[in-house]
Design a protein around this motif. Sequence first.
Motif, PDB file in Angstrom:
ATOM      1  N   ALA A  43       0.815  -1.208   0.000  1.00  0.00           N
ATOM      2  CA  ALA A  43       0.000   0.000   0.000  1.00  0.00           C
ATOM      3  C   ALA A  43       0.852   1.263   0.000  1.00  0.00           C
ATOM      4  CB  ALA A  43      -0.924   0.004   1.211  1.00  0.00           C
ATOM      5  N   THR A  44       2.148   1.148   0.244  1.00  0.00           N
ATOM      6  CA  THR A  44       3.002   2.321   0.388  1.00  0.00           C
ATOM      7  C   THR A  44       4.054   2.358  -0.705  1.00  0.00           C
ATOM      8  OG1 THR A  44       4.485   1.107   1.853  1.00  0.00           O
ATOM      9  CG2 THR A  44       2.678   2.315   2.883  1.00  0.00           C
ATOM     10  N   GLY A  45       4.523   3.563  -0.979  1.00  0.00           N
ATOM     11  CA  GLY A  45       5.640   3.730  -1.890  1.00  0.00           C
ATOM     12  C   GLY A  45       5.326   3.617  -3.363  1.00  0.00           C
ATOM     13  N   ALA A  46       4.066   3.531  -3.748  1.00  0.00           N
ATOM     14  CA  ALA A  46       3.732   3.435  -5.166  1.00  0.00           C
ATOM     15  C   ALA A  46       3.949   4.789  -5.839  1.00  0.00           C
ATOM     16  CB  ALA A  46       2.289   2.983  -5.342  1.00  0.00           C
ATOM     17  N   ASN A  47       4.699   4.778  -6.926  1.00  0.00           N
ATOM     18  CA  ASN A  47       4.965   5.995  -7.689  1.00  0.00           C
ATOM     19  C   ASN A  47       4.042   6.030  -8.897  1.00  0.00           C
ATOM     20  OD1 ASN A  47       5.916   8.152  -9.125  1.00  0.00           O
ATOM     21  ND2 ASN A  47       8.028   7.432  -9.299  1.00  0.00           N
ATOM     22  N   TRP A  48       2.973   6.787  -8.774  1.00  0.00           N
ATOM     23  CA  TRP A  48       1.975   6.832  -9.839  1.00  0.00           C
ATOM     24  C   TRP A  48       2.348   7.794 -10.957  1.00  0.00           C
ATOM     25  CZ3 TRP A  48      -0.969   2.816  -9.636  1.00  0.00           C
ATOM     26  CH2 TRP A  48      -1.288   2.237  -8.396  1.00  0.00           C
ATOM     27  N   ASP A  49       3.490   8.436 -10.832  1.00  0.00           N
ATOM     28  CA  ASP A  49       3.969   9.327 -11.890  1.00  0.00           C
ATOM     29  C   ASP A  49       4.965   8.635 -12.813  1.00  0.00           C
ATOM     30  OD1 ASP A  49       2.505  11.551 -10.942  1.00  0.00           O
ATOM     31  OD2 ASP A  49       4.036  11.947  -9.420  1.00  0.00           O
ATOM     32  N   GLU A  50       5.411   7.451 -12.424  1.00  0.00           N
ATOM     33  CA  GLU A  50       6.390   6.733 -13.230  1.00  0.00           C
ATOM     34  C   GLU A  50       5.706   6.037 -14.406  1.00  0.00           C
ATOM     35  OE1 GLU A  50      10.141   3.675 -12.530  1.00  0.00           O
ATOM     36  OE2 GLU A  50       8.347   3.460 -11.275  1.00  0.00           O
ATOM     37  N   THR A  51       6.153   6.351 -15.603  1.00  0.00           N
ATOM     38  CA  THR A  51       5.533   5.771 -16.800  1.00  0.00           C
ATOM     39  C   THR A  51       6.584   5.103 -17.675  1.00  0.00           C
ATOM     40  OG1 THR A  51       5.739   7.849 -18.024  1.00  0.00           O
ATOM     41  CG2 THR A  51       3.697   7.505 -16.783  1.00  0.00           C
ATOM     42  N   GLY A  52       6.107   4.248 -18.552  1.00  0.00           N
ATOM     43  CA  GLY A  52       6.990   3.514 -19.441  1.00  0.00           C
ATOM     44  C   GLY A  52       6.350   2.201 -19.833  1.00  0.00           C
ATOM     45  N   GLN A  72      -4.513  -1.024 -30.155  1.00  0.00           N
ATOM     46  CA  GLN A  72      -5.051   0.328 -30.250  1.00  0.00           C
ATOM     47  C   GLN A  72      -4.386   1.239 -29.223  1.00  0.00           C
ATOM     48  OE1 GLN A  72      -9.313   0.639 -29.738  1.00  0.00           O
ATOM     49  NE2 GLN A  72      -9.261   2.883 -29.586  1.00  0.00           N
ATOM     50  N   TRP A  73      -4.257   0.757 -27.977  1.00  0.00           N
ATOM     51  CA  TRP A  73      -3.579   1.535 -26.936  1.00  0.00           C
ATOM     52  C   TRP A  73      -2.142   1.860 -27.361  1.00  0.00           C
ATOM     53  CZ3 TRP A  73      -3.806   4.039 -22.256  1.00  0.00           C
ATOM     54  CH2 TRP A  73      -2.597   4.238 -21.600  1.00  0.00           C
ATOM     55  N   ASN A  74      -1.420   0.867 -27.845  1.00  0.00           N
ATOM     56  CA  ASN A  74      -0.026   1.065 -28.222  1.00  0.00           C
ATOM     57  C   ASN A  74       0.122   2.069 -29.357  1.00  0.00           C
ATOM     58  OD1 ASN A  74       0.917  -0.705 -26.278  1.00  0.00           O
ATOM     59  ND2 ASN A  74       1.003  -2.455 -27.667  1.00  0.00           N
ATOM     60  N   LYS A  75      -0.836   2.094 -30.260  1.00  0.00           N
ATOM     61  CA  LYS A  75      -0.814   3.057 -31.355  1.00  0.00           C
ATOM     62  C   LYS A  75      -1.003   4.478 -30.836  1.00  0.00           C
ATOM     63  CE  LYS A  75      -3.049   4.089 -35.799  1.00  0.00           C
ATOM     64  NZ  LYS A  75      -4.116   3.663 -36.767  1.00  0.00           N
ATOM     65  N   GLU A  76      -1.855   4.615 -29.821  1.00  0.00           N
ATOM     66  CA  GLU A  76      -2.144   5.933 -29.265  1.00  0.00           C
ATOM     67  C   GLU A  76      -1.134   6.368 -28.203  1.00  0.00           C
ATOM     68  OE1 GLU A  76      -6.082   5.594 -27.736  1.00  0.00           O
ATOM     69  OE2 GLU A  76      -7.018   5.247 -29.703  1.00  0.00           O
ATOM     70  N   ASN A  77      -0.350   5.405 -27.674  1.00  0.00           N
ATOM     71  CA  ASN A  77       0.585   5.717 -26.586  1.00  0.00           C
ATOM     72  C   ASN A  77       1.956   5.092 -26.881  1.00  0.00           C
ATOM     73  OD1 ASN A  77      -1.375   6.836 -24.260  1.00  0.00           O
ATOM     74  ND2 ASN A  77      -2.372   5.114 -25.281  1.00  0.00           N
ATOM     75  N   PRO A  78       2.666   5.647 -27.849  1.00  0.00           N
ATOM     76  CA  PRO A  78       3.932   5.035 -28.278  1.00  0.00           C
ATOM     77  C   PRO A  78       5.011   4.981 -27.201  1.00  0.00           C
ATOM     78  CG  PRO A  78       3.668   7.226 -29.230  1.00  0.00           C
ATOM     79  CD  PRO A  78       2.353   6.866 -28.625  1.00  0.00           C
ATOM     80  N   ASN A  79       4.931   5.849 -26.194  1.00  0.00           N
ATOM     81  CA  ASN A  79       5.939   5.861 -25.134  1.00  0.00           C
ATOM     82  C   ASN A  79       5.538   5.025 -23.910  1.00  0.00           C
ATOM     83  OD1 ASN A  79       7.625   7.648 -26.592  1.00  0.00           O
ATOM     84  ND2 ASN A  79       6.405   9.399 -25.881  1.00  0.00           N
ATOM     85  N   ASN A 334       6.755   1.472 -13.409  1.00  0.00           N
ATOM     86  CA  ASN A 334       5.819   2.132 -14.328  1.00  0.00           C
ATOM     87  C   ASN A 334       4.360   1.931 -13.931  1.00  0.00           C
ATOM     88  OD1 ASN A 334       8.077   2.957 -15.811  1.00  0.00           O
ATOM     89  ND2 ASN A 334       8.022   1.119 -17.091  1.00  0.00           N
ATOM     90  N   LYS A 335       4.101   2.096 -12.632  1.00  0.00           N
ATOM     91  CA  LYS A 335       2.722   1.951 -12.156  1.00  0.00           C
ATOM     92  C   LYS A 335       1.815   3.050 -12.702  1.00  0.00           C
ATOM     93  CE  LYS A 335       3.619  -0.583  -7.836  1.00  0.00           C
ATOM     94  NZ  LYS A 335       5.060  -0.846  -8.051  1.00  0.00           N
ATOM     95  N   GLY A 336       2.399   4.188 -13.072  1.00  0.00           N
ATOM     96  CA  GLY A 336       1.588   5.249 -13.663  1.00  0.00           C
ATOM     97  C   GLY A 336       0.976   4.823 -14.980  1.00  0.00           C
ATOM     98  N   THR A 337       1.760   4.137 -15.797  1.00  0.00           N
ATOM     99  CA  THR A 337       1.223   3.612 -17.055  1.00  0.00           C
ATOM    100  C   THR A 337       0.203   2.512 -16.789  1.00  0.00           C
ATOM    101  OG1 THR A 337       3.215   4.159 -18.308  1.00  0.00           O
ATOM    102  CG2 THR A 337       1.823   2.404 -19.190  1.00  0.00           C
ATOM    103  N   TRP A 344      -8.191   3.031 -18.953  1.00  0.00           N
ATOM    104  CA  TRP A 344      -8.557   3.082 -20.371  1.00  0.00           C
ATOM    105  C   TRP A 344      -9.307   1.813 -20.769  1.00  0.00           C
ATOM    106  CZ3 TRP A 344      -7.254   0.160 -24.740  1.00  0.00           C
ATOM    107  CH2 TRP A 344      -7.514   0.743 -25.977  1.00  0.00           C
ATOM    108  N   MET A 345      -8.831   0.675 -20.317  1.00  0.00           N
ATOM    109  CA  MET A 345      -9.492  -0.591 -20.638  1.00  0.00           C
ATOM    110  C   MET A 345     -10.898  -0.662 -20.059  1.00  0.00           C
ATOM    111  SD  MET A 345      -7.763  -2.724 -22.570  1.00  0.00           S
ATOM    112  CE  MET A 345      -8.419  -4.350 -22.166  1.00  0.00           C
ATOM    113  N   LEU A 346     -11.132   0.027 -18.951  1.00  0.00           N
ATOM    114  CA  LEU A 346     -12.419  -0.052 -18.275  1.00  0.00           C
ATOM    115  C   LEU A 346     -13.398   1.036 -18.706  1.00  0.00           C
ATOM    116  CD1 LEU A 346     -11.246  -1.056 -14.679  1.00  0.00           C
ATOM    117  CD2 LEU A 346     -12.232  -2.507 -16.460  1.00  0.00           C
ATOM    118  N   ARG A 347     -13.071   1.770 -19.764  1.00  0.00           N
ATOM    119  CA  ARG A 347     -14.019   2.737 -20.308  1.00  0.00           C
ATOM    120  C   ARG A 347     -15.263   1.990 -20.803  1.00  0.00           C
ATOM    121  NH1 ARG A 347     -11.186   5.798 -25.034  1.00  0.00           N
ATOM    122  NH2 ARG A 347     -10.935   3.605 -25.629  1.00  0.00           N
TER     123      ARG A 347
END
Length: 437
Positions: A43-52, A72-79, A334-337, A344-347
Amino acid sequence: MTQPRTTRRVIAAALSVGALLATAACSSGTAASPAASGSASAATGANWDETGPITYAQGKDTSGNLKAQIDQWNKENPNEQVTFRELSDNADEQRSEMIKRAQAKSGEFTVMSVDVVWTSEFAANGWLTELPADKFNTTGFLKAAVDSATYFNKLYAMPSSSDGALLYYRKDLLDKAGVQAPTTWDEMQQACDKVLPGQSGMSCYGGQFQKYEGLTCNFAEAVNSAGGAILGEDGKPTVNSAEAVAGLTWMQNGFKSGMIPKEAITWKEEESRQAFQTGKILFLRNWPYVYNLASAKDSKVAGKFDVAPIPGKTGPGVSTLGGHSYGISAFAKNKGTAMKWINWMLRPENQKDQLLKASSAPVLESLYSDPELVAKFGYLPTLLKSIQNAKPRPKAVAYGDVTLAIQDAAYAPLNDVRKSPQTALDDLQAKLTTLIK
């Protein structure tokens, strides 16, 4: 087997998809119980800003729709690319692969498809990251699905699919006899008494009674539908109560009287479905995946059946809850991603797409009344009632051992009708008391 699960659940045109859905609805793990540990670290220390880049692991994508959504996600989010790691279609093997990496504190699987019966085990051992409410909004989600992803009032996964049991019945035969769909066990027996004399070779009722996870689901439904519970509100076993004994006694009496055919002791999801489709039983307890298969052109019951909530002792019964959730590994980067991809999947549009193309029951309640979906999947309103009234299997850290104990106890009186349900459940009470601390 969530089977089952099934793992899971709401109608594919192909038989292989149906079998997978059933597995997911009622799935289990049977590996040795892990050593208990605190969950606070997750429950602690999760970095929700880390992406990749991240990796998502789940069972076999039979429909191919998951890959299309990830593309589709990968096409819209290349990084922030998502790599799909396809695991076995066997629920036990999926669980084993996830546990192997968790015990090694490996973040190889960033996001995992967690069966509803695995949440407690994974959370208690600190293998899942606690999900903060400000980043994971469960508003509008099925309450039962959210509860299944919760451990000690903390959210450890986001529901991705749900499931509940349905009672399939021969509407043509009931209508001809002037009988309504039953809401109680007695009403179902009365319907059979009225209909079956004119139907050669047909038995009354079938479910899943082989010694596997499906039996745990059927047993839990009988106990809960009689007013009992496997565990009480305090988490302690209550499985030898008078109400629980009444539930198992009803199952045993079904075999004694012939209401349930003798061969049903070997039935899993598919065997029972085939019995219903070939006219061998009037009523069937099974998962929603059966609906489209029974409606297919080559089905002998196409256009002749309907669905209702499963019956209980004094009114509508209580389904066992099925489904899966997205869990984020406590050890992954990369918990942010991971957060952004899960949301996004749960839209709504993605959940609707999953139902239409992959037969996955949605977790957003509003979709169960969506006109387009209801027109295609007529069972949705009934399924919603089933899920809303459903109860999970025991939330136990040592679930693999717990479900095996339940299966042993329930199977004995069904396989040998001389075995006392009270004795079987007294023994189970003692066993569960040692397993659940």
